[in-house]
Scaffold this active site. Structure first.
Site, mmCIF file in Angstrom:
data_model
loop_
_atom_site.group_PDB
_atom_site.id
_atom_site.type_symbol
_atom_site.label_atom_id
_atom_site.label_comp_id
_atom_site.label_asym_id
_atom_site.label_seq_id
_atom_site.Cartn_x
_atom_site.Cartn_y
_atom_site.Cartn_z
ATOM 1 N N ASN A 125 15.061 24.488 50.968
ATOM 2 C CA ASN A 125 13.648 24.892 51.063
ATOM 3 C C ASN A 125 12.779 23.826 51.722
ATOM 4 O O ASN A 125 11.557 23.846 51.581
ATOM 5 C CB ASN A 125 13.105 25.242 49.679
ATOM 6 C CG ASN A 125 13.592 26.603 49.217
ATOM 7 O OD1 ASN A 125 14.074 27.389 50.038
ATOM 8 N ND2 ASN A 125 13.486 26.902 47.942
ATOM 9 N N LYS B 71 14.777 22.200 46.628
ATOM 10 C CA LYS B 71 16.177 21.972 47.038
ATOM 11 C C LYS B 71 16.150 21.780 48.546
ATOM 12 O O LYS B 71 15.188 22.201 49.212
ATOM 13 C CB LYS B 71 17.082 23.158 46.651
ATOM 14 C CG LYS B 71 16.596 24.515 47.128
ATOM 15 C CD LYS B 71 17.527 25.610 46.654
ATOM 16 C CE LYS B 71 16.959 26.980 46.946
ATOM 17 N NZ LYS B 71 17.824 28.074 46.534
ATOM 18 N N ASP C 194 11.127 25.540 42.936
ATOM 19 C CA ASP C 194 12.385 25.832 43.638
ATOM 20 C C ASP C 194 12.729 24.756 44.658
ATOM 21 O O ASP C 194 13.146 25.064 45.771
ATOM 22 C CB ASP C 194 12.326 27.222 44.290
ATOM 23 C CG ASP C 194 13.732 27.770 44.541
ATOM 24 O OD1 ASP C 194 14.694 27.216 43.984
ATOM 25 O OD2 ASP C 194 13.864 28.748 45.294
ATOM 26 N N ARG D 188 0.856 -1.205 0.000
ATOM 27 C CA ARG D 188 0.000 0.000 0.000
ATOM 28 C C ARG D 188 0.883 1.242 0.000
ATOM 29 O O ARG D 188 2.102 1.151 0.203
ATOM 30 C CB ARG D 188 -0.962 0.021 1.187
ATOM 31 C CG ARG D 188 -0.323 0.258 2.536
ATOM 32 C CD ARG D 188 -1.259 -0.055 3.676
ATOM 33 N NE ARG D 188 -1.271 -1.488 3.938
ATOM 34 C CZ ARG D 188 -2.351 -2.260 3.780
ATOM 35 N NH1 ARG D 188 -3.488 -1.729 3.348
ATOM 36 N NH2 ARG D 188 -2.286 -3.549 4.054
ATOM 37 N N THR E 298 16.908 27.207 40.898
ATOM 38 C CA THR E 298 18.295 27.243 41.370
ATOM 39 C C THR E 298 19.092 26.398 40.390
ATOM 40 O O THR E 298 18.662 25.287 40.054
ATOM 41 C CB THR E 298 18.349 26.674 42.813
ATOM 42 O OG1 THR E 298 17.544 27.516 43.627
ATOM 43 C CG2 THR E 298 19.757 26.636 43.345
ATOM 44 N N GLU F 173 3.222 1.054 14.334
ATOM 45 C CA GLU F 173 2.639 0.683 15.627
ATOM 46 C C GLU F 173 2.852 -0.787 15.973
ATOM 47 O O GLU F 173 2.898 -1.149 17.153
ATOM 48 C CB GLU F 173 1.137 1.014 15.651
ATOM 49 C CG GLU F 173 0.209 0.065 14.918
ATOM 50 C CD GLU F 173 0.349 0.095 13.403
ATOM 51 O OE1 GLU F 173 1.116 0.924 12.891
ATOM 52 O OE2 GLU F 173 -0.301 -0.724 12.728
ATOM 53 N N THR G 284 7.449 -5.223 10.776
ATOM 54 C CA THR G 284 6.799 -6.261 9.974
ATOM 55 C C THR G 284 6.652 -5.860 8.508
ATOM 56 O O THR G 284 6.059 -6.593 7.726
ATOM 57 C CB THR G 284 5.401 -6.559 10.549
ATOM 58 O OG1 THR G 284 4.674 -5.330 10.574
ATOM 59 C CG2 THR G 284 5.501 -7.119 11.950
ATOM 60 N N GLY H 18 15.734 40.664 52.783
ATOM 61 C CA GLY H 18 15.312 40.988 54.140
ATOM 62 C C GLY H 18 15.689 39.831 55.044
ATOM 63 O O GLY H 18 16.754 39.239 54.885
ATOM 64 N N GLY I 243 16.982 33.399 59.275
ATOM 65 C CA GLY I 243 17.581 33.411 57.946
ATOM 66 C C GLY I 243 17.665 34.841 57.452
ATOM 67 O O GLY I 243 16.898 35.701 57.906
ATOM 68 N N ASP J 225 9.041 28.708 51.290
ATOM 69 C CA ASP J 225 9.494 29.648 50.264
ATOM 70 C C ASP J 225 8.794 29.424 48.920
ATOM 71 O O ASP J 225 9.265 28.663 48.063
ATOM 72 C CB ASP J 225 11.014 29.580 50.082
ATOM 73 C CG ASP J 225 11.492 30.846 49.388
ATOM 74 O OD1 ASP J 225 10.655 31.545 48.786
ATOM 75 O OD2 ASP J 225 12.690 31.143 49.462
HETATM 76 BR BR1 6J7 Z 1 0.890 0.888 6.510
HETATM 77 C C1 6J7 Z 1 1.201 -0.866 6.709
HETATM 78 N N1 6J7 Z 1 0.660 -1.804 5.955
HETATM 79 C C2 6J7 Z 1 1.093 -2.967 6.477
HETATM 80 C C3 6J7 Z 1 0.840 -4.290 6.127
HETATM 81 O O1 6J7 Z 1 0.121 -4.611 5.189
HETATM 82 N N2 6J7 Z 1 1.406 -5.251 6.900
HETATM 83 C C4 6J7 Z 1 2.206 -4.917 7.955
HETATM 84 N N3 6J7 Z 1 2.710 -5.920 8.675
HETATM 85 N N4 6J7 Z 1 2.487 -3.658 8.288
HETATM 86 C C5 6J7 Z 1 1.933 -2.689 7.563
HETATM 87 N N5 6J7 Z 1 1.996 -1.340 7.700
HETATM 88 C C6 6J7 Z 1 2.772 -0.567 8.662
HETATM 89 C C7 6J7 Z 1 2.515 -1.000 10.098
HETATM 90 O O2 6J7 Z 1 2.283 0.162 10.844
HETATM 91 O O3 6J7 Z 1 4.147 -0.755 8.427
HETATM 92 C C8 6J7 Z 1 4.807 -0.788 9.648
HETATM 93 C C9 6J7 Z 1 6.169 -1.393 9.724
HETATM 94 O O4 6J7 Z 1 6.603 -1.350 11.072
HETATM 95 C C10 6J7 Z 1 3.839 -1.605 10.492
HETATM 96 O O5 6J7 Z 1 4.219 -1.501 11.852
HETATM 97 P P1 6J7 Z 1 5.711 -2.029 12.173
HETATM 98 O O6 6J7 Z 1 5.719 -3.472 11.996
HETATM 99 O O7 6J7 Z 1 6.109 -1.484 13.501
#
Ligand code: 6J7
Length: 570
Positions: free
Chosen positions: A389, A386, A384, A140, A421, A150, A160, A273, A268, A402
């Protein structure tokens, strides 16, 4: 500099010369300290100059503008639509922006991954090894507003798929694992994302995980730097004191007149002062009377700080914060009648004992955590922290005193005044990036280190050297053996360069600190109820005993009258 030649020298040693196009003078402005070198014109020169206040306003405005733009962009991303503005702000604060030129691998399949990306401008192509093919197959493409990276953070650890910058390159917001886990990891869309890898027959390469190299740390010299002075502060060494009794309701004190108070001793003193131990001639109770010279306040333009100190202290009702009962004023001074803490400064006790053991350090840190929990819950930052204080009451509990730098900023807001400080100042304050309660968590890490060792982790021979060392980060600091592993871990979690990553500043708030392994078995309830037996019980012979304080000479200096009326409401 526009035209001419300038010579740079230090202690009469010429360091070099500069010509047109060079920029200089930034260090003293950035670090709020004295000039570090001399710059002299060796020919007629034309120079453009910006003064400190303009420079700081520019820094502040650009910082705010950048944050606003990031928040606006984040708000426009459907994935983040349900995120609260507090989370959006934290996210905007913690992200980095990175540009990847066309064809560059942002992510390579099979490698270890610790970052999550949101595309802020441009496109990427995503490809993957699929069974039956020798080359990765494109699966894609993504564009502005889309996210990736993620999966390695959620479960896999290993990337991946490949993600490669497309034509024209790509700009991404980069979020690290810790911030991702804290702010984004629970979002359903991310949790449930299915890219159809199984149906496609994806065959992730199992590349060997790269070994993370050990970082070589240069031991940082840690001279003993006591007598630390705060920056931009009405009082250089303000301390309060105590009464023998536990005094609860401030209205009880409304009737106490200045003429009822008899001076016992000075607790103090400084340019601002002094703080006197005074006794009410009627009931013999004692108090600390903080006497601030009005002329000094006006000269140092600290009127707002003094009002803020009064208002915040008056509004606080916590056993871990010294109480302000009443204020007075005359032509020369404004006065604050404060709960006395006759056990003396924690700083003095630390100096006499060199360092504290683990339990003693935990106990005082616990008192500060309770004070911060109370203040932060009211949208107040302290700024502050430390040992100077922290004062011990008659039983040995410590209280924050303080409040000259404390400020009510509310929630989800920042402030820009350079104060604190040097040894305790957080990097974002030095860099003028705006700061909030997370700067207090930084200082808590510094305090723990100092209590356990007797000296702060970042310390130079002058403030600028201290700031330079702070900016190198906590990983460059040597941790002596008397700091246990778990204490060290907590200190490092508090002293993260990125404020959003600091423990205490995340979704469970300050409770994360209470639950940290270093505090395992610590009786937080007992501390709150003041049932825990304090590690050090001050020796005291009555409520006029000032033996836990240094001795100060009588004040012969009578300040000039100050009649401008700024203190009308004080
Ligand atoms: Br965008 C995306 N498309 C894909 C997919 O088809 N398969 C996988 N495994 N990962 C895809 N991703 C992103 C996804 O966020 O590509 C990243 C590569 O690092 C993956 O997360 P990651 O595995 O941490």
């Amino acid at each position: 500099m526009i035209v001419g030649e300038l010579e740079v020298s230090q202690n009469d040693d010429v360091l070099g010369t500069m010509g047109a196009g060079k920029v200089f003078g930034e260090l003293a402005i950035l670090y709020n300290c004295k000039r570090t070198a001399t710059v002299k014109a060796v020919s007629d020169a034309e120079i453009w100059a910006i003064d400190r206040s303009v420079f700081q306003v520019i820094m502040m405005k650009t910082g705010m503008q950048r944050q606003k733009e990031h928040i606006q962009f984040l708000k426009s991303i459907p994935l983040l639509k349900n995120l609260s503005s507090e989370y959006l702000m934290k996210l905007a604060d913690s992200l980095d922006v990175d540009f990847f030129p066309e064809k560059e691998y942002i992510i390579r399949e099979g490698t270890k991954g610790d970052t999550f990306y949101i595309i802020s401008n441009g496109k990427v192509r995503v490809s993957q090894f699929v069974s039956g093919f020798t080359e990765p197959q494109e699966v894609r493409s993504l564009t502005t507003g889309d996210y990736f990276g993620e999966k390695a953070l959620l479960s896999e650890d290993v990337r991946t798929a490949n993600v490669i910058a497309d034509v024209g390159g790509c700009e991404c917001l980069v979020i690290d694992r810790m911030v991702f886990n804290e702010l984004l990891g629970q979002i359903q869309e991310i949790q449930n994302k299915d890219y159809g890898d199984e149906e496609r027959g994806a065959s992730r390469l199992s590349l060997e995980k790269k070994q993370i190299g050990t970082v070589q740390v240069d031991p940082v010299p840690t001279p003993s730097t006591f007598n630390r002075l705060p920056i931009m502060k009405p009082a250089d060494h303000a301390s309060a004191a105590s009464s023998c009794e536990s005094l609860q309701d401030k209205n009880e004190y409304a009737h106490i007149l200045m003429s009822d108070l008899e001076g016992i001793a000075t607790l103090g003193m400084g340019g601002f002062g002094r703080v006197e131990l005074v006794q009410n001639i009627n009931d013999k109770k004692t108090y600390a009377l903080k006497c601030l010279k009005k002329s000094h306040i006006v000269e140092t333009r600290q009127q707002d700080h003094v009002y803020s100190e009064k208002n915040i202290m008056m509004a606080c009702k916590s056993p871990f914060i010294s109480k302000l009962y009443k204020t007075y004023k005359d032509n020369r001074y404004v006065y604050m009648l404060i709960e006395a803490c006759l056990g003396g400064e924690l700083w003095t006790i630390l100096r006499d004992r060199s360092s504290f053991d683990d339990f003693t350090s935990k106990f005082y840190t616990g008192c500060v955590v309770e004070a911060f929990s109370y203040l932060h819950g009211k949208g107040i930052i302290y700024r502050d922290l430390k040992p100077e204080n922290l004062l011990l009451d008659t039983r040995g509990y410590c209280k924050l005193v303080d409040f000259g730098f404390a400020k009510k900023i509310g929630f989800g807001r920042k402030t820009w005044t350079f104060c604190g400080t040097p040894e305790y100042v957080a990097p974002e304050i030095i860099l003028n990036k705006g700061h909030d309660v997370s700067a207090d968590y930084w200082s808590l890490g510094i305090l723990i280190y100092e209590l356990l060792t007797g000296y702060p982790p970042f310390s130079g021979s002058d403030p600028m050297k201290t700031y330079t060392i702070i900016l190198k980060g906590i990983d460059m600091v040597e941790f002596p053996r008397r700091i246990t592993k778990t204490a060290g871990i907590l200190i490092k979690r508090l002293c993260r360069d990125n404020p959003s990553e600091r423990i205490g500043y995340q979704k469970n708030g300050i409770d994360d600190i209470r639950k940290h392994k270093w505090f395992q078995g610590f009786d937080w309830e007992g501390l709150k109820m003041q049932r825990v037996v304090p590690p050090i019980i001050p020796k005291l012979n009555g409520c006029t005993d000032t033996s836990n304080f240094d001795q100060f000479p009588k004040d012969r200096d009578i300040p000039s009258e100050e009649l401008s009326g700024w203190d009308a409401d004080f």
